[in-house]
Design an enzyme around this catalytic site. Sequence first.
Site, PDB file in Angstrom:
ATOM      1  N   GLY A  31      -0.634   0.376  -4.890  1.00  0.00           N
ATOM      2  CA  GLY A  31      -1.951  -0.183  -4.597  1.00  0.00           C
ATOM      3  C   GLY A  31      -2.982   0.427  -5.514  1.00  0.00           C
TER       4      GLY A  31
ATOM      5  N   TYR B 226      11.945  -4.301  -7.140  1.00  0.00           N
ATOM      6  CA  TYR B 226      10.696  -4.310  -7.895  1.00  0.00           C
ATOM      7  C   TYR B 226       9.634  -3.328  -7.427  1.00  0.00           C
ATOM      8  CZ  TYR B 226       6.198  -6.209  -9.530  1.00  0.00           C
ATOM      9  OH  TYR B 226       4.948  -6.354 -10.055  1.00  0.00           O
TER      10      TYR B 226
ATOM     11  N   ASN C 223       0.538   1.027   5.876  1.00  0.00           N
ATOM     12  CA  ASN C 223       1.166   0.260   4.800  1.00  0.00           C
ATOM     13  C   ASN C 223       1.955  -0.870   5.458  1.00  0.00           C
ATOM     14  OD1 ASN C 223       4.245   0.874   3.002  1.00  0.00           O
ATOM     15  ND2 ASN C 223       2.750  -0.725   2.650  1.00  0.00           N
ATOM     16  N   GLY C 224       1.673  -2.093   5.054  1.00  0.00           N
ATOM     17  CA  GLY C 224       2.432  -3.210   5.610  1.00  0.00           C
ATOM     18  C   GLY C 224       1.515  -4.305   6.096  1.00  0.00           C
TER      19      GLY C 224
ATOM     20  N   CYS D   2       0.853  -1.174   0.000  1.00  0.00           N
ATOM     21  CA  CYS D   2       0.000   0.000   0.000  1.00  0.00           C
ATOM     22  C   CYS D   2       0.894   1.231   0.000  1.00  0.00           C
ATOM     23  CB  CYS D   2      -0.883   0.053   1.244  1.00  0.00           C
ATOM     24  SG  CYS D   2      -2.015  -1.337   1.395  1.00  0.00           S
TER      25      CYS D   2
END
Length: 486
Positions: A40, A255, A115-116, A14
């Site tokens: 996201g 990536y 996020n996570g 995210c």
Amino acid sequence: MGFEYDSDTLHEECGVFGVYNHPDAAALTALGLHALQHRGQEAAGIVTSDGELFYAHKGIGLVGATFSDPDVINNLKGNLAIGHNRYATTGGGMLRNVQPFYADMAFGGFTLAHNGNLTNAHTLRKNLVKRGSIFQSTGDTEVIVHLVSMSDKETIADKLTDAVREIKGGYALLASAKGQLIGVRDAYGIRPLILGKLNDSYILASESCALDIIGATFIRDLEAGEMVIINEEGVTSHFPFKRRQRRSCIFEYIYFARPDSFMDGQSVYDTRKNIGIELARESAVDGADLVVPVPDSGVPSAIGYAQESGIPFELGIIRNHYIGRTFIEPGDSVRHLGVKLKHNANRRYLEGKSVVLVDDSIVRGTTSRKIVEMVREAGAREVHMRISSPPTSHSCFYGIDTPDSKELLAHTKSVEEICEFIKADSLAYISLDGLYRAAGETARNSDAPQYCDACFTGEYPVELTDHDNKMTGTTVSDLRERQSSK
Ligand code: SF4
């Protein structure tokens, strides 16, 4: 939902973005989220505050679609905002899981974006429910909201400190309450979070590319385990955990992150190019005619490989950028035609050539096999696959959506067997030390690794409490909702 390659890639987690003290906080946040769209694409949300009231807008889909109406932005009043781009790593994709979350607490309104992934969320949630908590969502983030509400501390910073001392995992949090903006990076700094400035305003964001879009200046990365509190007194820094060496996610460099971002002082683009250089040194291909990236993420590493090897670089595969998540999957009637939705071979450059194909990773291997086949069908004489990560052999539990370890090709197969599976003439991955060299280290320190590399090594820096307690599956209602949300 879905297209032919979608299920065979790792997915970003995210993105979070927050603004303190700007009259156009909502508009800036929408722009920041747009720059973080790669993290996201399932849903986006913004919650603003004018110091008294909170204003929220959330929607399923891309940021542009959710915040394109000027009235939506105008109605998000106040000079404080936090926003979130969602890729559902836990809890399904329905609207009630879209962040930021808002809750009315004894001290006033509280908003949170995350996020996570928490590795003990199920365990905590079970205990909270036993103590009477009623959950509105199915993801892991709401656990933090409940922990904050249960803290008996006075200040919001202390309440949040109580909460983050309970949770485990890899995360970056943004919270706002009482006119303050707060950011927290997990104890090992696995997930990224940066601080920036725009005139008299402060920004917190997942990546530096989100500062560039609004002309803000990068100040610094938050340190591992750091909490910053931004209010009228400026920025203050706190450390709720025992200080540890940072172990940020090395896959961000390979990536996930945008190549124009800097993370923990390092250019993502340079790191990707360095990986290509290391790959060329470690795994040369005699007599190759061309270096071809699998676009887009393979491009910088392919440039590095070409520069180091002296083999010409060409865009031998072209990517269609206009495939959205809503694109209909080809039906059975056209599937047999071998519909190539995402990539197509640039035939003129491939015919008769010995090709070095550079890609970022192999997950289940089905995508790589199709791409090798496509390049051969376009007339390539030889196809040599070079991968800019070590073999992905373990699942991620810190916010990256990976299949179960058992489904990862490298979990059970050797490099030779994978080469055979994808039908390449040769296959080589970058070594772990080569990756660390590309990321600015002389080698991996096996006693105290400088990054999280658990998906390659199985050495997880943070305990996998739920997993070890066999509580990794989503709840039954989760699964039901996940089905209906598709
Ligand atoms: Fe990143 Fe892999 Fe660690 Fe997950 S397990 S945080 S993808 S390095």
